[in-house]
Design an enzyme around this catalytic site. Structure first.
Site, PDB file in Angstrom:
ATOM      1  N   PHE A 114      -8.089 -64.366  17.631  1.00 19.78           N
ATOM      2  CA  PHE A 114      -8.218 -63.161  18.443  1.00 19.78           C
ATOM      3  C   PHE A 114      -9.337 -63.271  19.465  1.00 19.78           C
ATOM      4  O   PHE A 114      -9.189 -62.912  20.612  1.00 19.78           O
ATOM      5  CB  PHE A 114      -8.503 -61.952  17.541  1.00 19.78           C
ATOM      6  CG  PHE A 114      -7.257 -61.308  16.990  1.00 19.78           C
ATOM      7  CD1 PHE A 114      -6.016 -61.544  17.543  1.00 19.78           C
ATOM      8  CD2 PHE A 114      -7.348 -60.444  15.920  1.00 19.78           C
ATOM      9  CE1 PHE A 114      -4.873 -60.942  17.048  1.00 19.78           C
ATOM     10  CE2 PHE A 114      -6.207 -59.827  15.410  1.00 19.78           C
ATOM     11  CZ  PHE A 114      -4.979 -60.074  15.970  1.00 19.78           C
ATOM     12  N   ARG A 115     -10.486 -63.769  18.954  1.00 18.75           N
ATOM     13  CA  ARG A 115     -11.684 -63.644  19.775  1.00 18.75           C
ATOM     14  C   ARG A 115     -12.256 -64.964  20.282  1.00 18.75           C
ATOM     15  O   ARG A 115     -13.257 -64.975  20.970  1.00 18.75           O
ATOM     16  CB  ARG A 115     -12.762 -62.887  18.981  1.00 18.75           C
ATOM     17  CG  ARG A 115     -12.318 -61.483  18.687  1.00 18.75           C
ATOM     18  CD  ARG A 115     -13.190 -60.767  17.667  1.00 18.75           C
ATOM     19  NE  ARG A 115     -12.517 -59.542  17.269  1.00 18.75           N
ATOM     20  CZ  ARG A 115     -11.528 -59.449  16.387  1.00 18.75           C
ATOM     21  NH1 ARG A 115     -11.109 -60.530  15.760  1.00 18.75           N
ATOM     22  NH2 ARG A 115     -10.965 -58.300  16.110  1.00 18.75           N
ATOM     23  N   HIS A 166      -4.440 -58.325   5.295  1.00 23.94           N
ATOM     24  CA  HIS A 166      -3.712 -57.670   6.391  1.00 23.94           C
ATOM     25  C   HIS A 166      -2.198 -57.822   6.277  1.00 23.94           C
ATOM     26  O   HIS A 166      -1.483 -57.620   7.256  1.00 23.94           O
ATOM     27  CB  HIS A 166      -4.225 -58.192   7.740  1.00 23.94           C
ATOM     28  CG  HIS A 166      -5.672 -57.865   7.969  1.00 23.94           C
ATOM     29  ND1 HIS A 166      -6.537 -58.663   8.682  1.00 23.94           N
ATOM     30  CD2 HIS A 166      -6.414 -56.818   7.552  1.00 23.94           C
ATOM     31  CE1 HIS A 166      -7.749 -58.117   8.693  1.00 23.94           C
ATOM     32  NE2 HIS A 166      -7.692 -57.007   8.005  1.00 23.94           N
ATOM     33  N   SER A 201     -13.768 -67.550  10.457  1.00 23.97           N
ATOM     34  CA  SER A 201     -13.785 -66.100  10.705  1.00 23.97           C
ATOM     35  C   SER A 201     -15.014 -65.750  11.534  1.00 23.97           C
ATOM     36  O   SER A 201     -16.110 -66.245  11.265  1.00 23.97           O
ATOM     37  CB  SER A 201     -13.835 -65.313   9.392  1.00 23.97           C
ATOM     38  OG  SER A 201     -13.949 -63.926   9.693  1.00 23.97           O
TER      39      SER A 201
END
Ligand code: NAD
Length: 256
Positions: free
Chosen positions: A40-41, A123, A195
């Protein structure tokens, strides 16, 4: 950083793991980038190209067609991905009795395909969808086929309700978090792989281990806010670091 430099902590990490009573792994999107799934980042991250609100329950409720147009690409990427050496090394560490659980933020199913057994998917998992009206569950391939046939949003064959992925969207509760935190509270080592440790409540998992007096090992290509708090940090790719740790673990176990 060279391979040699980044792997300097691999033996120490292996010694911590082989000396542990209940070690767990906590994984994020970075463990799967080498399987071709963008995080994502990170520099190629999904949120550098898309607005995160596209993966929210509000968006699904207000524009299910737009939601599926966004989500279908994710489905295809996830469906084509295979476990990489990092997933396989974690599965082998579990078989050796060194890792007791993998707690993951990922929805890509790659830990299970690699052979890990005790997996908590915070998730959810992309491989199933369910009906928002009657709750019936189906393989995601059914939704994919319907979408490809022009049915957008895909609908439940039983009641006609809208189908949705069986994953936690932004704005929804993380139901598995309590089980994960219970496992964390029992653990004396946590190996964090790929992460950014910025998404809560998931990121509480490693913190709980540390706060209970446990050890924290971090594997990440980039520095994280928790590096100073960690006992060992390896700034390497997940596959390189975990392959090296696995080799040291095998060597240490053979010498015992
Ligand atoms: P994140 O994108 O915030 O962070 C990923 C981290 O991994 C970054 O710190 C990056 O430096 C690091 N990284 C990237 N490639 C790496 C590699 N090869 N080796 C080691 N480190 C590497 O992801 P996160 O912390 O998991 O954030 C949580 C959110 O990301 C969750 O909501 C999760 O559901 C979601 N997510 C999951 C997937 C997936 O299922 N594979 C993909 C994208 C995002």
């Amino acid at each position: 950083m060279s391979s040699e430099e980044c792997l300097a902590g691999a033996r120490e990490a292996a010694l911590i793991l082989t000396g542990s009573r209940h070690a767990i792994a906590f994984t994020g999107a970075g463990i799967s980038t080498e399987s071709g799934i963008p995080d994502f980042r990170g520099p190629q991250g999904l949120w550098r190209r898309f607005d995160p609100s596209l993966a929210s329950i509000d968006y699904l409720n207000t524009d299910p067609k737009g939601f599926w147009d966004f989500y279908i690409n994710r489905f295809n990427t996830l469906n084509n991905a295979k476990p990489n050496r990092a997933h396989l090394a974690l599965a082998e560490l579990e078989k050796l009795g060194v890792i007791k659980y993998v707690i993951t933020q990922n929805i890509d199913n790659l830990h299970k395909s690699a052979g890990s057994i005790n997996v908590i998917e915070l998730h959810g998992n992309y491989t199933t969808v369910y009906c928002m009206k009657c709750g019936a569950q189906y393989p995601f391939t059914l939704a994919l086929r319907k979408y490809e046939e022009g049915e957008n949003p895909p609908r439940c064959p039983r009641c006609g309700g809208i189908l949705r992925p069986n994953v936690v969207l932004f704005g929804e509760p993380v139901n598995e978090i309590n089980r994960a935190l219970e496992v964390a509270a029992l653990s004396d080592v946590v190996l964090v792989v790929g992460s950014s440790l910025t998404v809560y409540p998931a990121a509480y998992v490693p913190l709980v281990v540390k706060e209970h007096g446990g050890k924290l090992i971090i594997i990440n290509l980039e520095p994280t806010d928790y590096d100073d708090y960690a006992d060992v940090v390896l700034h390497c790719s997940a596959s390189e670091a975990l392959s090296a740790i696995l080799n040291h673990v095998k060597g240490i176990m053979a010498d015992k």
